[in-house]
Motif scaffolding. Structure first.
Motif, mmCIF file in Angstrom:
data_model
loop_
_atom_site.group_PDB
_atom_site.id
_atom_site.type_symbol
_atom_site.label_atom_id
_atom_site.label_comp_id
_atom_site.label_asym_id
_atom_site.label_seq_id
_atom_site.Cartn_x
_atom_site.Cartn_y
_atom_site.Cartn_z
ATOM 1 N N UNK A 176 -5.022 -3.460 24.635
ATOM 2 C CA UNK A 176 -6.299 -4.240 23.991
ATOM 3 C C UNK A 176 -6.844 -4.946 25.089
ATOM 4 N N UNK A 177 -6.330 -5.476 26.171
ATOM 5 C CA UNK A 177 -7.070 -6.059 26.789
ATOM 6 C C UNK A 177 -8.093 -5.161 27.735
ATOM 7 N N UNK A 178 -7.538 -4.135 27.891
ATOM 8 C CA UNK A 178 -8.277 -2.820 28.794
ATOM 9 C C UNK A 178 -9.460 -2.318 27.908
ATOM 10 N N UNK A 179 -9.318 -2.393 26.466
ATOM 11 C CA UNK A 179 -10.328 -2.136 25.839
ATOM 12 C C UNK A 179 -11.704 -3.206 25.446
ATOM 13 N N UNK A 180 -11.284 -4.230 25.658
ATOM 14 C CA UNK A 180 -12.095 -5.620 25.938
ATOM 15 C C UNK A 180 -13.042 -5.270 27.152
ATOM 16 N N UNK A 181 -12.135 -5.047 28.145
ATOM 17 C CA UNK A 181 -12.597 -4.995 29.503
ATOM 18 C C UNK A 181 -13.809 -3.893 29.440
#
Length: 49
Positions: free
Chosen positions: A1-6
């Motif tokens: 999920x963090x990668x998507x926001x990044x």
């Protein structure tokens, strides 16, 4: 999920840079950003009683 926001934030930053670049380079490419110019006259009635 963090990668998507990044990746989403990177995409937003790149889009903003592209928009600013187009605003500066656009007139050289034939885009005209100036508003249509026309003279506007309106009567002004002053109540100087």
């Amino acid at each position: 999920m963090g990668r998507l926001i990044k990746y989403l934030l990177i995409l937003i930053v790149l889009g903003a840079i592209a928009l600013v670049a187009y605003a500066y380079i656009g007139p050289f490419l034939g885009a005209d950003f100036s508003p249509p110019q026309e003279e506007v006259r309106e009567r002004v009635i002053l109540n100087a009683d």
